[in-house]
Design an enzyme around this catalytic site. Structure first.
Site, PDB file in Angstrom:
ATOM      1  N   CYS A 338       6.128   4.667 -12.696  1.00 41.34           N
ATOM      2  CA  CYS A 338       7.199   4.944 -11.732  1.00 41.34           C
ATOM      3  C   CYS A 338       8.611   4.839 -12.315  1.00 41.34           C
ATOM      4  O   CYS A 338       9.426   5.733 -12.082  1.00 41.34           O
ATOM      5  CB  CYS A 338       7.080   4.052 -10.506  1.00 41.34           C
ATOM      6  SG  CYS A 338       5.509   3.245 -10.282  1.00 41.34           S
ATOM      7  N   ARG A 367      -2.200  -3.116 -18.622  1.00 41.88           N
ATOM      8  CA  ARG A 367      -1.969  -4.336 -17.851  1.00 41.88           C
ATOM      9  C   ARG A 367      -2.872  -5.430 -18.398  1.00 41.88           C
ATOM     10  O   ARG A 367      -4.054  -5.206 -18.623  1.00 41.88           O
ATOM     11  CB  ARG A 367      -2.264  -4.096 -16.370  1.00 41.88           C
ATOM     12  CG  ARG A 367      -1.268  -3.119 -15.770  1.00 41.88           C
ATOM     13  CD  ARG A 367      -1.507  -2.902 -14.302  1.00 41.88           C
ATOM     14  NE  ARG A 367      -0.741  -1.753 -13.846  1.00 41.88           N
ATOM     15  CZ  ARG A 367      -0.876  -1.165 -12.674  1.00 41.88           C
ATOM     16  NH1 ARG A 367      -1.745  -1.653 -11.815  1.00 41.88           N
ATOM     17  NH2 ARG A 367      -0.146  -0.121 -12.355  1.00 41.88           N
ATOM     18  N   GLN A 385      -3.678   6.640 -15.066  1.00 45.17           N
ATOM     19  CA  GLN A 385      -3.550   6.955 -13.642  1.00 45.17           C
ATOM     20  C   GLN A 385      -3.334   8.452 -13.459  1.00 45.17           C
ATOM     21  O   GLN A 385      -2.624   9.068 -14.241  1.00 45.17           O
ATOM     22  CB  GLN A 385      -2.344   6.217 -13.048  1.00 45.17           C
ATOM     23  CG  GLN A 385      -2.476   4.719 -13.066  1.00 45.17           C
ATOM     24  CD  GLN A 385      -1.219   4.050 -12.540  1.00 45.17           C
ATOM     25  OE1 GLN A 385      -0.117   4.342 -12.991  1.00 45.17           O
ATOM     26  NE2 GLN A 385      -1.377   3.161 -11.581  1.00 45.17           N
ATOM     27  N   ASP A 387      -1.293   9.965 -11.773  1.00 47.36           N
ATOM     28  CA  ASP A 387      -0.108   9.529 -11.052  1.00 47.36           C
ATOM     29  C   ASP A 387       0.785  10.701 -10.654  1.00 47.36           C
ATOM     30  O   ASP A 387       0.807  11.721 -11.339  1.00 47.36           O
ATOM     31  CB  ASP A 387       0.687   8.592 -11.971  1.00 47.36           C
ATOM     32  CG  ASP A 387       1.401   7.511 -11.191  1.00 47.36           C
ATOM     33  OD1 ASP A 387       1.349   7.549  -9.949  1.00 47.36           O
ATOM     34  OD2 ASP A 387       2.003   6.628 -11.832  1.00 47.36           O
ATOM     35  N   HIS A 389       4.808  11.102  -8.452  1.00 45.80           N
ATOM     36  CA  HIS A 389       5.838  10.551  -7.574  1.00 45.80           C
ATOM     37  C   HIS A 389       6.539  11.688  -6.868  1.00 45.80           C
ATOM     38  O   HIS A 389       6.988  12.631  -7.510  1.00 45.80           O
ATOM     39  CB  HIS A 389       6.796   9.683  -8.385  1.00 45.80           C
ATOM     40  CG  HIS A 389       6.117   8.480  -8.941  1.00 45.80           C
ATOM     41  ND1 HIS A 389       5.665   8.405 -10.232  1.00 45.80           N
ATOM     42  CD2 HIS A 389       5.735   7.322  -8.332  1.00 45.80           C
ATOM     43  CE1 HIS A 389       5.051   7.244 -10.409  1.00 45.80           C
ATOM     44  NE2 HIS A 389       5.067   6.570  -9.282  1.00 45.80           N
ATOM     45  N   LYS A 473       1.616   1.937   3.363  1.00 45.64           N
ATOM     46  CA  LYS A 473       0.732   2.715   2.499  1.00 45.64           C
ATOM     47  C   LYS A 473      -0.566   3.070   3.183  1.00 45.64           C
ATOM     48  O   LYS A 473      -0.902   2.545   4.247  1.00 45.64           O
ATOM     49  CB  LYS A 473       0.454   1.950   1.204  1.00 45.64           C
ATOM     50  CG  LYS A 473      -0.228   0.620   1.419  1.00 45.64           C
ATOM     51  CD  LYS A 473      -0.524  -0.059   0.090  1.00 45.64           C
ATOM     52  CE  LYS A 473      -1.181  -1.398   0.334  1.00 45.64           C
ATOM     53  NZ  LYS A 473      -1.709  -2.029  -0.844  1.00 45.64           N
ATOM     54  N   HIS A 519       4.466   7.225  -3.959  1.00 46.01           N
ATOM     55  CA  HIS A 519       3.544   7.111  -5.097  1.00 46.01           C
ATOM     56  C   HIS A 519       2.188   7.567  -4.582  1.00 46.01           C
ATOM     57  O   HIS A 519       1.791   7.174  -3.495  1.00 46.01           O
ATOM     58  CB  HIS A 519       3.354   5.676  -5.567  1.00 46.01           C
ATOM     59  CG  HIS A 519       4.590   4.885  -5.769  1.00 46.01           C
ATOM     60  ND1 HIS A 519       5.011   4.465  -7.002  1.00 46.01           N
ATOM     61  CD2 HIS A 519       5.495   4.391  -4.894  1.00 46.01           C
ATOM     62  CE1 HIS A 519       6.106   3.751  -6.885  1.00 46.01           C
ATOM     63  NE2 HIS A 519       6.419   3.690  -5.615  1.00 46.01           N
TER      64      HIS A 519
HETATM   65 ZN   LIG Z   1       4.297   4.735  -8.873  1.00 50.04          ZN
END
Ligand SMILES: [Zn+2]
Ligand SMILES: [Zn+2]
Length: 652
Positions: A338, A367, A385, A387, A389, A473, A519
C-alpha cells in the site's frame, strides 16, 4: 419477579434466582436435555447459576459455537481428571477449547514421555469418568485458599496463574475427583460427553514463551454422540490425503529448503506454471475491469513505513531494517504494497476526472512469523498478494465495491468455490472514538457495503466492532469440499493512508479533496489461495490450471518419434503436453501419470501411429477410445479456453 427476554423478543416472568436450566425446562423438557450453557446479558455462563435480575437470555446447545466451545473446554477438564488418575504426579498448565474444534491441555509430566498407547489409556479413562455423569461444580474461593490448594498439590503453573488474578474473582470447578482453577463456564455434567478421541501430542512452551519450560500438549476432540465422531474422523482422514504440503511434494509444485530459510516457499516449474495461470486469469479479469498494472520494489525506506504507520504498529515484530554502507540509511523488506502505491498516486497531480484510479500489482511481501507458527503455504514469511488499491471519490465507493464483489464472485465461480459467506466488519456501535475518518464518510462506506452485499445476494454476517481503525471491510469466508472454512478474499476501505500520505485530488469545484482508498485481494495471497485450492480439489486441478494437461505415453521406444509429433501439435495449439520417454512398461507409465493427476493420458502404439490417432485415457475415468489428432486438438483447446466451473467438472 424478573423479566427474561428470549432471542425471538418474547419476554417471560420468573422468580428471582431462577436458573437458565429452569427456564429451558419451562420451555420444553427436550430443550432442557440439550442445553449446554447460557448467554446471559452477553456473558456465557453455567446453566445452573441463578439469574437475579432482568436479563436477555440465549440458551446454547451443541448447535451454537459457544455451546461447542463450552463442551470442548469441559472435555479438557475431563481429560485432566483422567490424566491425573493415570499419572498422579501430572502438573497442569492451561486447557482451552480450540476455535476450529476440540481442545488441548498443556501438562508437565516430569521426565515421562507419553505415546499412542498412553493416549488410549487416557481415552478409556475419560469414557469411564464421563459415564459417571459427574456434575461440574462451581465454587468461589479466596486468593489465599486458592494458593493453599495448589501449594499442597505442588502445581507451580496454577500458582503462577493465580498470582495474576484478583482476589474475590477466583473460582474453582470440580468434577469427580478433579479440581481446577477456572473461570468457566462448563456443561452441566460429564454425561454429555459420549465420544472421545485424543488426536495428537505436541510440545508447547509454557505461556507461549520460548524462555519457559516446554510442556506436553495433548489435543483431543469429543462429541455428544459416536456418529459425529466417526464423521469427524473420516473428514480428518480425507483432510490428510488432501494436505497441500503432501500434494505439493507429490505433484512437484513447491518445496522448502532449510538452507534458503523456513517459511520461504520455492516454486518448482509445475507450481510456477500453476501460479502463472492463476495470475494471467486474474490479470485478464482486472484489465477488463479497468485496473492498471504497476510494479514496485521489494524494499522501501524505513521512512516510508514511518509515514504509513506500519513501523510504529508492526516494526518490532518485523524483519530488522536493512542498512547500507551509508550512515543512517535504512530500508525495510516490504511488509505490504500500500505505501508504495500511495507514492505512485502522488507521482502526478490528480483531478476528480482521473478517479477511480485502480493500481494492481502481484506484490511480494515479507512478514516475520515465529518458526513455530509456520505451516506449508498457509503461514509463510514471504508471499505474493494479488493486491490492488483503488483510489476513488467518496461518491464512488459504492460502485467500486460493487465491481470488486463482482470480480471476487467471478474468481470463486471459476475455481469452483460455491459455498461462502461474506463477513461485513463495521464500527463498534457504542464507541466511535477509536476510528479515524469523518462520521459522514464512514456512514456512506458502511451503508454501501451492507447495501451492495444485499444487492448481490451474498450470504452476509455483520460483525460490529470488527472494523479496522482505518475503515470498514468485507471478508470472504469460503467453505472447501470438506466443509472447512477459510478466509480468502478481502475488501477494505481505508481513510487512514490517504491522510498520512496527504493524497489529494482537485474536485469539480476546484477545491482539494482526499480520495478514499480501497485495498482488495480476491485470492488473498497466491500461496494461501493455492494451498486452499489444492485441498479443495484434492490436487485434481481444473483442466485450464493443470501444469501438465496431457501426457503422451508411447508403448515403446519405437513410437517416440510419433509421441514427439503429438506433443508438438498440442503445444502449438497452446496445450501443455509432455511425453513420457522413460523405458518403462505402459502400465507403469499410466499409474505414474495417474499419481500426478494429469487430466489426459494419450497412449500411442503401432495402430495409433499408423492411423494418426491417439488412445485417450481420462484421469479417474479410464479409457475413452481412440481419436484423430485433429479431433484431439479441437477437444482440448475447447476445454482449455473455458475458465469456469464447467471446465473443472469436465476433467473429473
Ligand atoms: Zn493495501
Ligand atoms: Zn474450565
Amino acid at each position: 419477579m424478573i423479566h427474561i427476554t428470549l432471542p425471538d423478543g418474547s419476554v417471560r416472568e420468573y422468580q428471582e434466582g431462577v436458573s437458565a436450566l429452569d427456564i429451558a425446562r419451562s420451555i420444553s423438557e427436550g430443550l432442557a436435555r440439550k442445553v449446554l450453557a447460557a448467554e446471559i446479558n452477553g456473558e456465557v455462563r453455567d446453566i445452573t447459576r441463578p439469574v437475579s435480575e432482568d436479563a436477555s437470555l440465549r440458551l446454547l446447545t451443541w448447535d451454537d459455537k459457544e455451546g461447542k466451545a463450552t463442551f470442548w473446554h469441559s472435555s479438557a477438564h475431563l481429560m485432566a481428571e483422567a490424566l491425573e488418575s493415570v499419572f498422579p504426579d501430572t502438573k497442569f498448565g492451561i486447557g482451552p477449547a480450540i476455535a476450529n474444534g476440540g481442545f488441548y491441555y498443556d501438562i508437565d509430566l516430569g521426565d515421562r514421555t507419553i505415546g499412542e498407547e498412553d493416549l488410549q489409556k487416557i481415552e478409556s479413562k475419560m469414557k469411564e469418568l464421563a459415564a459417571q455423569k459427574n456434575p461440574y461444580l462451581r465454587e468461589e474461593v479466596s486468593k489465599a485458599d486458592a494458593v493453599r490448594y495448589f501449594e499442597e498439590k505442588q502445581d507451580p503453573y496454577k500458582l503462577e496463574l493465580i498470582r495474576d488474578l484478583e482476589d474475590g474473582k477466583i473460582t474453582f470447578y470440580t468434577q469427580g475427583t478433579f479440581t481446577d482453577l477456572c473461570r468457566g463456564p462448563h456443561i452441566p455434567n460429564t454425561g454429555f460427553i459420549k465420544a472421545v478421541k485424543l488426536t495428537n501430542i505436541a510440545g508447547a512452551y509454557w505461556r507461549g514463551n520460548e524462555k519457559n519450560k516446554m510442556l506436553t500438549r495433548i489435543y483431543g476432540i469429543t462429541f455428544p454422540n459416536q456418529k459425529e465422531l466417526d464423521e469427524y474422523l473420516h473428514l480428518l482422514e480425507e483432510a490428510k490425503k488432501r494436505d497441500h504440503r503432501k500434494l505439493g511434494r507429490e505433484l512437484e509444485l513447491f518445496a522448502f529448503s532449510e538452507k534458503v530459510g523456513s517459511g520461504l516457499p520455492l516454486w518448482l516449474p509445475k507450481g510456477a506454471m500453476l501460479r502463472e495461470r492463476l495470475q494471467q486469469f486474474l490479470q485478464k479479469a482486472q484489465t477488463d475491469s479497468g485496473y492498471l498494472p504497476v510494479i514496485t520494489p521489494h524494499i522501501g525506506s524505513k521512512q516510508l513505513y514511518v509515514t504509513s504507520g506500519h513501523w510504529e504498529k508492526y516494526g518490532k515484530d518485523s524483519f530488522r531494517p536493512i542498512t547500507t554502507p551509508q550512515e543512517g540509511e535504512e530500508f525495510m523488506l516490504k511488509p505490504m504494497n500500500c505505501p508504495h502505491h500511495c507514492e505512485i498516486y502522488k507521482s502526478s497531480p490528480r483531478s476528480y476526472r482521473d478517479l477511480p484510479l485502480r493500481l494492481a500489482e502481484f506484490g511480494t511481501v515479507y512478514r516475520y512469523e515465529q518458526s513455530g507458527e509456520l505451516h506449508g503455504l498457509t503461514r509463510v514469511r514471504g508471499f505474493t498478494q494479488d493486491d490492488a488499491h483503488l483510489f476513488c471519490r467518496p461518491d464512488q465507493v459504492r460502485e467500486e465495491f460493487k465491481k470488486v464483489i463482482d470480480l471476487v464472485m467471478y474468481v470463486f465461480n471459476a475455481l469452483d468455490f460455491h459455498d461462502f459467506t461474506a463477513q461485513v466488519s463495521l464500527r463498534d456501535k457504542d464507541d466511535r472514538s477509536k476510528y479515524i475518518g469523518s462520521e459522514e464518510n464512514w456512514e456512506i462506506a458502511e451503508q454501501s457495503i451492507i447495501d451492495v452485499a444485499a444487492e448481490k445476494g451474498l450470504n452476509t454476517v455483520i460483525e460490529y466492532g470488527e472494523a479496522a481503525f482505518y475503515g470498514p471491510k468485507l471478508d470472504f469466508m469460503v467453505k472447501d469440499a470438506l466443509g472447512r472454512s477459510w478466509q480468502l478474499g478481502t475488501i477494505q476501505v481505508d481513510y487512514n493512508l490517504p491522510e498520512r500520505f496527504e493524497l489529494e485530488y482537485i474536485d469539480s469545484d476546484n477545491t482539494r479533496k482526499r480520495p478514499v482508498m480501497i485495498h482488495r485481494a480476491p485470492f488473498g495471497s497466491m500461496e494461501r489461495f493455492i494451498a486452499v485450492l489444492l485441498e479443495h480439489c484434492g490436487g485434481n486441478l481444473p483442466f485450464w490450471l493443470a501444469p501438465v494437461q496431457a501426457k503422451v505415453l508411447p508403448i515403446s521406444d519405437k513410437f517416440a518419434g510419433y509421441a514427439q509429433e503429438v506433443c508438438d501439435r498440442l503445444r502449438k495449439a497452446g496445450i501443455r503436453a509432455e511425453p513420457d520417454e522413460r523405458n518403462e512398461k505402459i502400465g507403469r507409465k499410466i499409474r505414474d501419470t495417474e499419481m500426478m493427476k494429469v487430466p489426459y493420458m494419450l497412449v500411442i502404439g503401432e495402430k495409433e501411429m499408423n492411423e494418426g490417432t491417439v488412445s485417450v485415457r481420462k484421469h479417474g475415468a479410464g479409457d475413452q477410445g481412440a481419436v484423430t489428432l485433429a479431433e484431439l486438438v479441437k477437444d482440448l483447446t475447447g476445454l482449455a479456453s473455458r475458465t469456469s466451473g464447467e471446465a473443472a467438472a469436465a476433467t473429473d
